[in-house]
Enzyme design. Structure first.
Site, PDB file in Angstrom:
ATOM      1  CG  HIS A  95      -5.264  -2.363  -0.272  1.00 27.37           C
ATOM      2  ND1 HIS A  95      -4.524  -1.945  -1.355  1.00 27.37           N
ATOM      3  CD2 HIS A  95      -4.834  -1.622   0.778  1.00 27.37           C
ATOM      4  CE1 HIS A  95      -3.695  -0.981  -0.970  1.00 27.37           C
ATOM      5  NE2 HIS A  95      -3.863  -0.773   0.315  1.00 27.37           N
ATOM      6  CG  ASP A 104      -5.944  -2.974  -4.076  1.00 30.13           C
ATOM      7  OD1 ASP A 104      -6.754  -2.251  -3.472  1.00 30.13           O
ATOM      8  OD2 ASP A 104      -4.726  -2.950  -3.872  1.00 30.13           O
ATOM      9  CB  SER A 115      -0.946  -0.033   1.207  1.00 26.39           C
ATOM     10  OG  SER A 115      -1.949   0.931   1.065  1.00 26.39           O
TER      11      SER A 115
END
Ligand SMILES: [Ca+2]
Length: 525
Positions: free
Chosen positions: A439, A400, A185
């Site tokens: 994610h 995601d 991320s």
């Protein structure tokens, strides 16, 4: 041992460790004495030997069970407005694997990543993490503090890498043999930023679900929020309908990859039209979408375009196979205000009352990219990183809901174009996509896999990864494994054996579009 005073730690582009003439070899400094180490712009607050057992740093939610280590707490102040906290944890000599690992952060989180540090320490690594120069997860720290924005954007990660290696050297008597960065991320952005801006910092880098196109992603968040909320600021699509949309998407697109396994292998091939769910009669019902809801979903799928030039500013969000924790809710439909609106208020316009309804998708994007290029890590030229022998492993989830995977694919493709083609790029930069993964993990697809071992093998033994074996777990039990293939290859069922076992899949180069064949499909049991 020799303690050489380094100069230029504040310099953004000067690789400092190159200034150290020769790595010192020796017994090293006892943990408690590390506090006397002098590093320019760095204050070592404490150095403490921690015994094996439960350990709970203040501010950390849970106690960690750890082997013994030397804990160093420090602060870097490369500018008068900087306050970059970081920690370095170093195993004792007999358990140290002679390597160093920097770990990444999430979001705008101003917090040291203790859990990630713990994972590295347990593997024998000396590890480091920083709070990126501020405390807390909101973006108010940027208001009137341009240097703190730079610290967050890239400088804190670089300084932490350099200072941590010096601290490890002081304690262990020598530099690490290999240094790795591991982040997902925002950590994925940090990973790519290091490869682009400071190629000497790390020998090997793992970039997961990278939020590296951060300026445009922030414009994408704003676009999707505006699209999915009424003028009264209320969400247009209730939670139950997100589930309904997902079911319809899976029904329409699961079979495109020729295997009905509940996963959409490549959402780019799925052209499900939400208008197919339009309510037949006027009014709203639980089992269909109203006309404004159809428009909202389409806009989120389509992404934001420049109204003047027609250019796609940022990818739309993929047609999702969602789970509770991995859906549009957290970043698009549930927030009271557009996600990361603080970017506009505190970083860009320095106006806490900035009204998102005044956004000009053309003018304001140009302004943001001119003013804050430090916020992104999109340079496709990785020549310096390749030249120094660096290895970069990138992965992302095809489902995601935070960083659209199409944008990650677009970045890899841009590197391939710049670096002389796929084969030349694969020599140092390999990319793996996980169908049905959300994610940085989670989701209905296999989403647990060991990138660090793959990177170690590649960096230290020259064994480049062709695939990663991913597991899906339910209640702690593995119920499916699947290979994640070297992009652009995809995993295809060999036609025999259970579809829940990776051995029954091959990585192949697939046709560019959905085939019109009668290849038998098989329902997932
Ligand atoms: Ca499928």
């Amino acid at each position: 041992m020799i303690r050489r005073l380094l100069t230029g730690l504040v310099g953004a582009s000067v690789p400092l460790l190159g200034e150290v003439v020769a790595p010192a070899a020796g017994p090293g400094t006892p943990c408690a004495n590390i506090a006397a180490l002098t590093i320019p712009s760095v204050t070592i607050k404490s150095a403490t030997a921690i015994a094996a057992g439960p350990f709970q740093p203040s501010g950390s939610g849970n106690a960690l069970t750890l082997p013994s280590f030397c804990r160093v707490e420090a602060t870097a102040r490369p500018t008068s407005d900087s306050e970059i906290r970081f920690e370095v944890w170093i195993p004792p000599a007999d358990t140290w694997n002679s390597k160093f690992q920097g770990v990444g952060n999430g979001g705008y989180s101003g917090a040291i990543g203790y859990a990630a540090m713990a994972a590295g320490l347990r593997r024998g690594y000396a590890v480091a993490s920083t709070d990126t120069g501020h405390a807390g997860g909101d973006m108010k720290f940027g208001q009137g503090h341009p240097e703190k924005i730079i610290d967050y954007a890239y400088r804190s990660i670089h300084i932490t890498a350099e200072a941590s290696k010096l601290i490890v050297r002081d304690h262990a008597g020598r530099f690490p043999d290999h240094s790795y960065f591991n982040g997902c991320s925002a950590g994925g952005q940090q990973a790519l930023s290091e490869a682009q801006r400071f190629p000497e910092d790390y020998d090997g880098i793992i970039a997961g679900d990278p939020a590296n196109n951060r300026i445009r992603q922030t414009f994408g968040f704003l676009w999707s929020w505006v699209a999915s909320h009424g003028t009264d600021g209320k969400p247009l699509i209730p939670e139950a309908k997100l589930s309904m949309i997902t079911k319809a998407v899976v029904a329409a697109c699961d079979g495109i990859d020729r295997l009905k396994d509940g996963l959409i292998d490549d959402p780019r091939r799925c052209h499900f039209d939400p208008a197919s769910l339009l309510c037949k009669a006027a009014g709203d019902e639980a089992t269909c979408l109203t006309a404004p809801q159809v428009v909202a979903v389409k806009k989120i799928y389509d992404g934001v375009k420049n109204p003047r030039t027609g250019e796609q500013i940022f990818a739309g969000w993929p047609r999702l196979r969602r789970s509770a924790a991995q859906s549009w809710r957290s970043y698009i439909t549930d927030p009271q205000e557009p996600m990361r609106i603080g970017f506009f208020r505190f970083f860009l316009f320095h106006d806490p009352n900035w009204d998102y309804r005044t956004i000009d998708w053309d003018r304001d994007l140009a302004y943001a990219e001119q003013k804050l290029p430090i916020m992104s890590a999109i340079d496709p030229d990785l020549s310096a990183f390749k030249k120094r022998g660096g290895k970069l492993l990138m992965y992302t989830g095809w489902s995601d809901p935070v960083v659209p995977p199409q944008d990650t694919v677009a970045y890899y493709d841009s590197v391939v174009k710049t670096m002389g083609g796929l084969e030349k790029t694969r020599e140092f930069f390999r990319f793996f996509l996980a169908p049905g993964m959300g994610h940085c993990g989670g989701g209905p697809g296999p989403n647990t896999f060991d990138t660090l071992t793959a990177l170690e093998q590649w960096t230290e033994k020259g064994i480049a990864p062709d695939k990663l074996i991913a597991q899906h777990l339910t209640g702690g039990k593995i119920d499916r494994t699947r290979p994640l293939c070297l992009y652009p290859r995809v995993a295809r069922w060999k036609g025999t054996g259970t579809i829940d076992d990776a051995v029954n899949f091959a990585c192949v180069t697939d046709a560019p579009s959905a085939p019109k064949t009668t290849t038998p499909t098989r329902d997932h049991q």
